[in-house]
Design a protein around this motif. Structure first.
Motif, PDB file in Angstrom:
ATOM      1  N   CYS A  75      35.753  49.031  44.142  1.00 49.19           N
ATOM      2  CA  CYS A  75      35.609  48.176  42.954  1.00 49.19           C
ATOM      3  C   CYS A  75      34.355  47.314  43.062  1.00 49.19           C
ATOM      4  O   CYS A  75      33.734  47.245  44.118  1.00 49.19           O
ATOM      5  CB  CYS A  75      36.850  47.317  42.740  1.00 49.19           C
ATOM      6  N   HIS A  76      34.003  46.724  41.936  1.00 44.37           N
ATOM      7  CA  HIS A  76      32.738  45.969  41.850  1.00 44.37           C
ATOM      8  C   HIS A  76      32.951  44.537  41.393  1.00 44.37           C
ATOM      9  O   HIS A  76      33.805  44.268  40.548  1.00 44.37           O
ATOM     10  CB  HIS A  76      31.786  46.675  40.882  1.00 44.37           C
ATOM     11  N   SER A  77      32.129  43.642  41.937  1.00 44.17           N
ATOM     12  CA  SER A  77      32.167  42.233  41.523  1.00 44.17           C
ATOM     13  C   SER A  77      30.844  41.878  40.848  1.00 44.17           C
ATOM     14  O   SER A  77      29.954  42.725  40.711  1.00 44.17           O
ATOM     15  CB  SER A  77      32.362  41.328  42.745  1.00 44.17           C
ATOM     16  N   SER A  78      30.711  40.625  40.491  1.00 46.82           N
ATOM     17  CA  SER A  78      29.483  40.144  39.848  1.00 46.82           C
ATOM     18  C   SER A  78      28.285  40.149  40.806  1.00 46.82           C
ATOM     19  O   SER A  78      27.178  39.833  40.394  1.00 46.82           O
ATOM     20  CB  SER A  78      29.718  38.743  39.292  1.00 46.82           C
ATOM     21  N   TYR A  79      28.492  40.522  42.066  1.00 46.60           N
ATOM     22  CA  TYR A  79      27.340  40.697  42.966  1.00 46.60           C
ATOM     23  C   TYR A  79      26.625  42.021  42.708  1.00 46.60           C
ATOM     24  O   TYR A  79      25.549  42.271  43.241  1.00 46.60           O
ATOM     25  CB  TYR A  79      27.757  40.552  44.431  1.00 46.60           C
ATOM     26  N   SER A  80      27.272  42.918  41.894  1.00 47.06           N
ATOM     27  CA  SER A  80      26.511  44.061  41.349  1.00 47.06           C
ATOM     28  C   SER A  80      26.868  44.127  39.873  1.00 47.06           C
ATOM     29  O   SER A  80      26.709  43.120  39.166  1.00 47.06           O
ATOM     30  CB  SER A  80      26.761  45.357  42.123  1.00 47.06           C
ATOM     31  N   ASP A  81      27.380  45.267  39.376  1.00 43.73           N
ATOM     32  CA  ASP A  81      27.599  45.354  37.927  1.00 43.73           C
ATOM     33  C   ASP A  81      29.046  45.126  37.495  1.00 43.73           C
ATOM     34  O   ASP A  81      29.425  45.453  36.381  1.00 43.73           O
ATOM     35  CB  ASP A  81      27.058  46.679  37.371  1.00 43.73           C
ATOM     36  N   GLY A  82      29.858  44.558  38.399  1.00 40.88           N
ATOM     37  CA  GLY A  82      31.187  44.129  37.982  1.00 40.88           C
ATOM     38  C   GLY A  82      31.075  42.810  37.244  1.00 40.88           C
ATOM     39  O   GLY A  82      30.081  42.099  37.393  1.00 40.88           O
ATOM     40  N   ARG A  83      32.104  42.483  36.437  1.00 37.92           N
ATOM     41  CA  ARG A  83      31.982  41.248  35.653  1.00 37.92           C
ATOM     42  C   ARG A  83      32.864  40.124  36.167  1.00 37.92           C
ATOM     43  O   ARG A  83      32.810  39.016  35.661  1.00 37.92           O
ATOM     44  CB  ARG A  83      32.287  41.522  34.188  1.00 37.92           C
ATOM     45  N   LEU A  84      33.708  40.399  37.167  1.00 38.39           N
ATOM     46  CA  LEU A  84      34.532  39.346  37.742  1.00 38.39           C
ATOM     47  C   LEU A  84      33.915  38.885  39.066  1.00 38.39           C
ATOM     48  O   LEU A  84      33.315  39.683  39.779  1.00 38.39           O
ATOM     49  CB  LEU A  84      35.960  39.844  37.997  1.00 38.39           C
ATOM     50  N   THR A  85      34.090  37.604  39.367  1.00 44.04           N
ATOM     51  CA  THR A  85      33.636  37.113  40.669  1.00 44.04           C
ATOM     52  C   THR A  85      34.585  37.686  41.730  1.00 44.04           C
ATOM     53  O   THR A  85      35.695  38.129  41.382  1.00 44.04           O
ATOM     54  CB  THR A  85      33.710  35.574  40.730  1.00 44.04           C
ATOM     55  N   PRO A  86      34.187  37.647  43.007  1.00 51.20           N
ATOM     56  CA  PRO A  86      35.112  38.135  44.039  1.00 51.20           C
ATOM     57  C   PRO A  86      36.465  37.427  43.970  1.00 51.20           C
ATOM     58  O   PRO A  86      37.507  38.054  44.157  1.00 51.20           O
ATOM     59  CB  PRO A  86      34.369  37.817  45.338  1.00 51.20           C
ATOM     60  N   GLN A  87      36.446  36.126  43.659  1.00 49.12           N
ATOM     61  CA  GLN A  87      37.697  35.357  43.576  1.00 49.12           C
ATOM     62  C   GLN A  87      38.573  35.889  42.436  1.00 49.12           C
ATOM     63  O   GLN A  87      39.785  36.098  42.611  1.00 49.12           O
ATOM     64  CB  GLN A  87      37.392  33.868  43.332  1.00 49.12           C
ATOM     65  N   GLU A  88      37.963  36.084  41.280  1.00 47.44           N
ATOM     66  CA  GLU A  88      38.724  36.594  40.120  1.00 47.44           C
ATOM     67  C   GLU A  88      39.273  37.990  40.391  1.00 47.44           C
ATOM     68  O   GLU A  88      40.376  38.343  39.975  1.00 47.44           O
ATOM     69  CB  GLU A  88      37.824  36.623  38.873  1.00 47.44           C
ATOM     70  N   LEU A  89      38.464  38.766  41.122  1.00 46.80           N
ATOM     71  CA  LEU A  89      38.864  40.137  41.457  1.00 46.80           C
ATOM     72  C   LEU A  89      40.109  40.124  42.340  1.00 46.80           C
ATOM     73  O   LEU A  89      41.059  40.888  42.116  1.00 46.80           O
ATOM     74  CB  LEU A  89      37.691  40.777  42.204  1.00 46.80           C
ATOM     75  N   LEU A  90      40.111  39.232  43.323  1.00 49.98           N
ATOM     76  CA  LEU A  90      41.254  39.139  44.234  1.00 49.98           C
ATOM     77  C   LEU A  90      42.512  38.716  43.475  1.00 49.98           C
ATOM     78  O   LEU A  90      43.590  39.285  43.672  1.00 49.98           O
ATOM     79  CB  LEU A  90      40.957  38.150  45.363  1.00 49.98           C
ATOM     80  N   ASP A  91      42.366  37.726  42.596  1.00 51.27           N
ATOM     81  CA  ASP A  91      43.522  37.246  41.828  1.00 51.27           C
ATOM     82  C   ASP A  91      44.067  38.366  40.944  1.00 51.27           C
ATOM     83  O   ASP A  91      45.283  38.551  40.837  1.00 51.27           O
ATOM     84  CB  ASP A  91      43.129  36.042  40.956  1.00 51.27           C
TER      85      ASP A  91
END
Ligand code: AMP
Ligand code: MN
Ligand code: MN
Ligand code: MN
Length: 287
Positions: free
Chosen positions: A7-23
């Motif tokens: 999965c991807h976070s806002s550190y590349s082309d994902g739109r959730l921060t790592p925190q939001e992704l975990l939640d």
């Protein structure tokens, strides 16, 4: 257990921060989550810190998705359980990041020549501190009303052979496997069923990946036709590759979700079969 290793976070082309992704992963009852941003591990520590703080019963795996070039195809190699603090690995990733940045400027140049000026600033603002990708250019093109959808942005400008396509200078598959394994991780061929290639090329790709020392392939991913899935199972067995699986989640939409469509064939050995952090998790959950 629900295991999502892509999965991807806002550190590349994902739109959730790592925190939001975990939640979100927690809400979706995911037990194991690997963060695999394009060519960076910058979000991994934040994900781990957040997991520690909220003490979620969810194992976090440090991962990455490396971009490689192979016979004119963009092939992605996922790294799992990499050391996200390894200085050699970090300096290698900085190289890829530099290639991304240089390509972004070239894409902007081509867009300007194709009659769409000033896209770079908008794309860069979407990327923020993360790796800049074509997905950010696609969003910028939609925002600037140059196209009506992300899909159209690729069809008209960003896709292979289109007006603003720039031939990328990614590393080779062999290099990606080496980088990942040098960082202590396992190298996994990402979404093999999604490359725009014939079955003959796909067989060749898996064979060469295995010859390069690759550890596993994603044997199931979203929207994979049953016949393709069967072929991937066959190829994994033929080349003695382990099986991985992941949602490749980028942002909440109708099409993708964390923890969805992850089952792999019982004929395959999962890439996590000998992971220590997983048996610890199992003990904690009490399975
Ligand atoms: P890059 O790695 O910079 O070439 O960007 C590729 C990324 O763009 C992929 O990881 C996808 O997230 C996204 N992407 C690729 N093709 C499409 C498409 N046809 N429509 C929407 N997004 C796409
Ligand atoms: Mn992506
Ligand atoms: Mn990919
Ligand atoms: Mn991905």
């Amino acid at each position: 257990m629900k295991i999502d290793l892509h999965c991807h976070s806002s550190y590349s082309d994902g739109r959730l921060t790592p925190q939001e992704l975990l939640d979100r992963a927690h809400n979706m009852q995911v037990d194991v989550l690997a963060l695999t941003d394009h060519d960076t591990v910058d979000g991994v520590q934040e994900l781990k810190d957040h997991q520690q703080q909220c003490k979620r019963k969810l194992a976090v795996i440090a991962g990455v998705e490396l971009s490689t070039s192979w016979h004119g195809f963009d092939i992605h190699i996922v790294g799992l359980n990499v050391d996200h603090n390894d200085p050699v690995f970090l300096s290698r990733l900085a190289q890829q990041s530099q290639s991304r940045q240089e390509r972004a400027l070239k894409i902007a140049n081509k867009l300007e020549k194709a009659g769409v000026p000033d896209v770079y600033e908008t794309a860069k603002s979407f990327a923020g501190v993360g790796q800049i990708t074509r997905a950010h250019f696609a969003r910028a093109l939609v925002k600037l009303n140059a196209v009506s959808s992300l899909e159209d942005a690729f069809k008209k400008y960003l896709g292979k052979g289109k007006k603003a396509h720039v031939k990328p200078e990614w590393i080779s598959i062999e290099e990606a496997v080496t980088w990942i394994q040098d960082a202590g991780g396992q190298a996994v061929l990402a979404h093999p069923g999604h490359y725009d290639m014939t079955a003959k090329w796909l067989r060749r790709l898996v064979a060469e990946f295995a010859l390069s020392g690759g550890d596993g392939i994603e044997a199931n991913h979203m929207h994979l036709a049953a016949s393709k899935r069967e072929l991937l199972v066959e190829l994994a067995i033929e080349h003695q590759l382990l099986a991985s699986t992941g949602s490749d989640f980028h942002y909440p939409s109708r099409w993708t979700e964390l923890g969805k469509s992850l089952a792999i064939s019982e004929r395959l050995t999962p890439v996590w079969h000998d992971w220590k952090n997983l048996s610890e998790l199992n003990n904690r959950i009490g399975n």
